[in-house]
Design a protein around this motif. Sequence first.
Motif, PDB file in Angstrom:
ATOM      1  N   GLY A   1      91.585  54.235  72.423  1.00  0.00           N
ATOM      2  CA  GLY A   1      91.563  55.932  72.698  1.00  0.00           C
ATOM      3  C   GLY A   1      91.908  55.925  74.531  1.00  0.00           C
ATOM      4  O   GLY A   1      91.952  57.198  74.663  1.00  0.00           O
TER       5      GLY A   1
ATOM      6  N   LYS B   1      96.957  60.989  67.910  1.00  0.00           N
ATOM      7  CA  LYS B   1      95.465  60.342  68.055  1.00  0.00           C
ATOM      8  C   LYS B   1      94.559  61.310  67.244  1.00  0.00           C
ATOM      9  O   LYS B   1      93.715  60.935  66.944  1.00  0.00           O
ATOM     10  CB  LYS B   1      95.344  60.173  69.380  1.00  0.00           C
TER      11      LYS B   1
ATOM     12  N   MET C   1      89.547  61.070  74.027  1.00  0.00           N
ATOM     13  CA  MET C   1      90.448  60.509  74.666  1.00  0.00           C
ATOM     14  C   MET C   1      90.399  60.248  76.201  1.00  0.00           C
ATOM     15  O   MET C   1      90.019  61.316  76.776  1.00  0.00           O
ATOM     16  CB  MET C   1      91.796  61.256  74.331  1.00  0.00           C
TER      17      MET C   1
END
Length: 702
Positions: free
Chosen positions: A157, A226, A647
């Motif tokens: 991440g 993501k 993130m």
Amino acid sequence: MSARTLTNVVNDQTVALNALIYGYAGHSLVTPQHALQQIWWTEERINEKVTPDFITSRLRPNEREWLHRPVGFGDLTDDTYIEWILEKARRLFLILAEIGESDRIFAVVERAWDDADLPLQMEDIEKLSLANRRDDQANARFYHTQFSFLLRVLREGVHIDYAPNEEIPLEYVMELPPAVSLQHWSRVHLPKKPNEVYVRRKFSLGTPDSPDAYVDDYLMDVESAKMVGHDHIAPVWASYTAKGTGFTLTNFVGQHTLKTFIDHRKPLQYQRVPKPQRRYLVLNWLHCLADAVATLHQSGFCHSGIRPSNIIIDERNNIAFSDIASLETFQRDKKPDPMDAYVYGAPEAHISTAPSEPDTPAPAPNIGTVRKPSSASKTSAGSSNSSGSQRQKLTKTPTSDFSGFNFGFRKGKKPVKPRSRIHDSEQADMFSLGCVFLELVTFMLKKKPHEFIKHRSSKQKINAGGKNSRVDSSYHANLERVESWMKVIEDAALAEKEDAFRAMPYIMNLIRGMLSRNPNMRPTARDARDRLLDILLNYTSIPDVHCGAHKHDIGVATSSNSGSDRASTISSLRPSSVSTMSTMSTISTASSDADTIRFSTTSSNMRVSSILNSYTDRSTLSGISELDDDDASTYTVGRSTPAPIDMSYESPRRAPQPPTPPVSPRSPKSPASPDLDRSPSPSSSTATYKIKPWNKPFLLLP
């Protein structure tokens, strides 16, 4: 060669030279034995190296007395100098010790610097006064040495912008995948972790004229990828930039594309699966791919590139999309096949924009003009002046160099046209997914892929993306031939005795709806996914459906009395006896009713509107309109504060600010065909299909 001569050649110096040149150390120049291990200054190695004994050994006796004194800003902390070094500045001390300036660690601590401040800029290094005493090059040596000990390790991440001289903690895996047609993506692993393999992809961040032209697009597309998390979409595990290039790492390591897997016919990893389980594996793939596409559509994305070459399979027979094709960054490192995109494209992507009636015949493909023979007139030298085979003449432009001189060996490269997104839609995704489903079912019944291609191909010249072909093997231009092949598949399934083939007639009817020429008559991804689940649970004894719980659904109500629990609780769905066709129709209707799920205002914040809004200045989601009034009662799209993104980033980096104009995350949908009224239709609107009753004995496991 005599023994004496060999002794003169193979000695300590030649072995060391061999290790320097080839990266190996061994007993001879011919047979190196041991690979040299790269030294990584990981956190563990730093902690083992920088100990209290190591620190005191690098300082003078009068300087050692300062180690146990409180730091200069004692009103803020009770740490002593040695405690600060051991807890926060081990790397800084190691750098100073390497350049012979260990005593300057006290100036570092007094400024409250720690390892998190690395790498230091030259103006900060000058504050330590390293070069003012005995070495005018100490500042430069500190600057360059710090990158040898600075090791920012990639984590899940995380995005890191590496400095030009910074070490990137990755090592190559010297193994090639079985499928040689996989993209040229390298395989790497982290230091000291050879068993944790990642696939690394490389993207250019600009052009020679504009080195940062694609930086914002890269960061935005990586963030978008993501956010759309699914087991069957290869994830972006981490990302980083270095020397003007962007990289992504994924822990989904493909061994085959679906295309090479099918063409291989007997992949080793597939042969290891017990025969009864192979059929269930393929049926599970159908449902998992539909669930992945449903998640994409719920998140506001179209895939726009569903085809076997964009689907990968790992060594454990897990299947996933390699990326989201509508995110342009992930297409820059590929070698796309324009003919492949043409074959699996939807009909509406290869016709004019003029509206057509649902009952109109199949549109003609993009057929190239017939090549006319040219009348060649030969010169006295016997050379042909034919326009089709004439060589380029040497030309010279009036310049002082050779930049404008054309030697006739190569033609100028045409500028790359921007990708058209006018036909990107959820309905087009469903057509392409139907093509993939049909090829998977063909593989399941052990039919040869080239036989299917030959069966559906028609003899007409086409030109797709600069590629010419004398036959057209696309689905959209040969739907009648595709339908006759589906009849072949159904007849072959009826001749099989295994339980898994009992569901084949119902799956074929679903595929017929997905391959409908009219986009509005195709089922949605959620409809296809839920119907597949019903088919698998009602007509097979499949022991487990991987994505049966639909855990990837966004904003789905989880009340125990909700109709959506019917899809989540798989065990309660399996009937005690096989239903008839009329019962199946009732179940499908109930499934459609259960699909009407309300999005709450809180859960709608999980949408990716903050990312999608940034696409307003790009053509990725062109044509997206607001929800219809009928849909407004079912879905509530939140435009308030978006959900936080899990993130983290490491400096130096600044995320781009998304533009303010909002964009509806829903893809275009015709108001004349709401979800509840959708039903599978054949490729020809006038044809009807009947499912043959199953006449084989069937044992349903409890």
